[in-house]
Design an enzyme around this catalytic site. Structure first.
Site, PDB file in Angstrom:
ATOM      1  N   TYR A 145      -3.302   3.347  -2.262  1.00 59.38           N
ATOM      2  CA  TYR A 145      -1.926   2.862  -2.458  1.00 59.38           C
ATOM      3  C   TYR A 145      -1.944   1.364  -2.782  1.00 59.38           C
ATOM      4  O   TYR A 145      -1.345   0.919  -3.758  1.00 59.38           O
ATOM      5  CB  TYR A 145      -1.129   3.113  -1.183  1.00 59.38           C
ATOM      6  CG  TYR A 145       0.339   2.759  -1.273  1.00 59.38           C
ATOM      7  CD1 TYR A 145       1.191   3.442  -2.143  1.00 59.38           C
ATOM      8  CD2 TYR A 145       0.897   1.766  -0.463  1.00 59.38           C
ATOM      9  CE1 TYR A 145       2.547   3.140  -2.199  1.00 59.38           C
ATOM     10  CE2 TYR A 145       2.247   1.470  -0.513  1.00 59.38           C
ATOM     11  CZ  TYR A 145       3.072   2.153  -1.377  1.00 59.38           C
ATOM     12  OH  TYR A 145       4.420   1.855  -1.435  1.00 59.38           O
ATOM     13  N   VAL A 188       9.562   4.656  11.905  1.00 59.04           N
ATOM     14  CA  VAL A 188      10.966   4.734  12.332  1.00 59.04           C
ATOM     15  C   VAL A 188      11.435   6.189  12.351  1.00 59.04           C
ATOM     16  O   VAL A 188      12.013   6.656  13.344  1.00 59.04           O
ATOM     17  CB  VAL A 188      11.876   3.871  11.430  1.00 59.04           C
ATOM     18  CG1 VAL A 188      13.336   4.061  11.813  1.00 59.04           C
ATOM     19  CG2 VAL A 188      11.493   2.395  11.521  1.00 59.04           C
ATOM     20  N   PHE A 191       9.642   8.151  15.261  1.00 56.82           N
ATOM     21  CA  PHE A 191      10.147   7.864  16.612  1.00 56.82           C
ATOM     22  C   PHE A 191      11.536   8.472  16.825  1.00 56.82           C
ATOM     23  O   PHE A 191      11.821   9.055  17.867  1.00 56.82           O
ATOM     24  CB  PHE A 191      10.195   6.352  16.865  1.00 56.82           C
ATOM     25  CG  PHE A 191       8.844   5.719  17.117  1.00 56.82           C
ATOM     26  CD1 PHE A 191       7.684   6.495  17.192  1.00 56.82           C
ATOM     27  CD2 PHE A 191       8.729   4.343  17.298  1.00 56.82           C
ATOM     28  CE1 PHE A 191       6.434   5.904  17.424  1.00 56.82           C
ATOM     29  CE2 PHE A 191       7.493   3.750  17.540  1.00 56.82           C
ATOM     30  CZ  PHE A 191       6.344   4.525  17.600  1.00 56.82           C
TER      31      PHE A 191
HETATM   32  N1  UDP Z   1       2.970   4.140  13.771  1.00 52.39           N
HETATM   33  C1  UDP Z   1       3.011   4.580  15.087  1.00 52.39           C
HETATM   34  N2  UDP Z   1       3.440   5.842  15.337  1.00 52.39           N
HETATM   35  C2  UDP Z   1       3.836   6.705  14.364  1.00 52.39           C
HETATM   36  C3  UDP Z   1       3.811   6.249  13.024  1.00 52.39           C
HETATM   37  C4  UDP Z   1       3.368   4.967  12.763  1.00 52.39           C
HETATM   38  O1  UDP Z   1       2.663   3.825  16.015  1.00 52.39           O
HETATM   39  O2  UDP Z   1       4.214   7.837  14.702  1.00 52.39           O
HETATM   40  C5  UDP Z   1       2.538   2.756  13.500  1.00 52.39           C
HETATM   41  C6  UDP Z   1       1.477   2.598  12.416  1.00 52.39           C
HETATM   42  O3  UDP Z   1       0.170   2.720  12.943  1.00 52.39           O
HETATM   43  C7  UDP Z   1       1.778   1.193  11.930  1.00 52.39           C
HETATM   44  C8  UDP Z   1       3.295   1.060  12.109  1.00 52.39           C
HETATM   45  O4  UDP Z   1       3.659   2.045  13.044  1.00 52.39           O
HETATM   46  O5  UDP Z   1       1.137   0.237  12.734  1.00 52.39           O
HETATM   47  C9  UDP Z   1       4.074   1.271  10.826  1.00 52.39           C
HETATM   48  O6  UDP Z   1       3.634   2.472  10.240  1.00 52.39           O
HETATM   49  P1  UDP Z   1       4.324   3.133   9.001  1.00 52.39           P
HETATM   50  O7  UDP Z   1       3.593   4.401   8.733  1.00 52.39           O
HETATM   51  O8  UDP Z   1       5.792   3.247   9.232  1.00 52.39           O
HETATM   52  O9  UDP Z   1       4.162   2.117   7.792  1.00 52.39           O
HETATM   53  P2  UDP Z   1       3.098   0.988   7.403  1.00 52.39           P
HETATM   54  O10 UDP Z   1       3.773  -0.268   7.752  1.00 52.39           O
HETATM   55  O11 UDP Z   1       1.825   1.169   8.185  1.00 52.39           O
HETATM   56  O12 UDP Z   1       2.927   1.181   5.961  1.00 52.39           O
END
Ligand code: UDP
Length: 317
Positions: A145, A188, A191
């Site tokens: 990506y 988001v 969660f």
């Molecule tokens: N993350 C998490 N739990 C989840 C999904 C994501 O703790 O169920 C964490 C992930 O490891 C990252 C952050 O949340 O540190 C943001 O993840 P996301 O996939 O939303 O997007 P990114 O910013 O990594 O592209």
């Protein structure tokens, strides 16, 4: 104006379609529905100024009639998606951007590339200004990506410099809101859906990593301003309020009133430790800054997912 939005059935693409239609423009939406959801466009399907073409933009794009703008938003955009669809992710960032730029040239249309904060990788400069070159592993699993988007930026600048194409590059930071997929995999949506279903909230690692979350309406407003009056240099659009992932989990639990627990799961490879946009450029050149607080944005997003989760429950019974 008549504009083409690629990735129109996606989360951001569909919101962009709405904004152009609301401003009285004609919109051609394109999507191969690999990760896009046709339900995101159901409400505009009969709109007289909207047409939809189901198409993969990595192959030649044919459009009849004039176009004033091409906004290239097609791409898998969740880490879960681009791990599952690595080749498609590389192709749409590279070949898809090439086709979209070629079309913009042929139509003498303005071009806007949806780029990403992922071009900064796991950043060694914090917060991240546009001048920072980034810290990306080209061979890591996220590289598909990050490198595709970095290539897309380079290609866009080449068309700008060599062909004098009128171009824009928006570097989008973590954005959330209605129309994210319930199984999107991003933090988001994960969660909120977990909290509403009474399942444990899955914090990856110890949850001390940070992100800065922008509500979709703020992001779309920034993109519209960039498209209308921005320059060719990349522009960060995002919300500079930074939170740890654990803080986000706690906020979601409080706002949903859920009794779910928080559990830790392994941290994905190359997961950035911190992320926060420096939005000085957007403030100065576009007079833009985000307005929706995390609390307000989460409330609106929770309301959207409540309807979806309730519908799932009704189907099961
Ligand atoms: N993350 C998490 N739990 C989840 C999904 C994501 O703790 O169920 C964490 C992930 O490891 C990252 C952050 O949340 O540190 C943001 O993840 P996301 O996939 O939303 O997007 P990114 O910013 O990594 O592209």
């Amino acid at each position: 104006m008549r504009v083409l939005v690629t990735g129109a059935a996606g989360f951001l693409g569909s919101h962009l379609v709405d904004r152009f239609l609301a401003a009285g423009h004609r919109v051609l939406g394109m999507d191969n529905q690999l990760t896009g959801n046709p339900a995101n466009l159901a409400h505009v399907a009969q709109h007289p100024n909207f047409e939809f073409h189901r198409q993969d933009v990595t192959t030649f794009i044919e459009v009849e009639g004039a176009l004033d703008g091409v906004l290239h938003f097609a791409s898998p955009a969740s880490p879960v998606d681009y791990l599952e669809l690595p080749i498609q992710t590389l192709k749409v960032g590279a070949l898809g951007t090439h086709k979209a730029l070629g079309l913009a040239m042929a139509k003498q249309a303005r071009f806007l590339l949806a780029s990403t904060s992922e071009v900064y990788g796991d950043p060694l400069v914090h917060p991240q200004p546009e001048s920072y070159w980034g810290n990306v592993s080209p061979v890591g699993p996220r590289g598909v990506y990050d490198e595709a988007k970095r290539f897309a930026e380079a290609l866009t600048m080449a068309y700008h410099r060599y062909h004098k194409l009128d171009t824009r590059i928006v570097r989008i930071f973590n954005t959330y809101g209605p129309r994210m997929r319930p199984n999107d995999g991003r933090v988001v949506s994960n969660f909120i859906v977990q909290a509403l279903r009474g399942e444990p909230l899955t914090v990856y690692g110890d949850g001390s990593q940070t992100r800065s979350f922008c509500y979709v309406d703020d992001l779309i407003e920034g993109i519209m301003r960039l498209f209308e009056r921005g320059g060719a240099d990349p522009t960060n659009i995002g919300n500079p309020h930074e939170f740890t992932v654990r803080q986000l989990a706690e906020r979601v639990l409080a706002l949903t009133g859920s009794k779910s627990k928080i559990v830790e799961r392994p941290l994905p490879v190359d997961d950035p430790r911190v992320r926060q946009p420096d939005i000085t450029r957007a403030r100065k050149t576009l007079g833009w800054e985000p307005k929706v607080s995390l609390e307000e944005g989460l409330r609106r997003t929770i309301a959207y997912f409540q309807a979806i989760v309730a519908h799932e429950g009704a189907r099961k019974t």
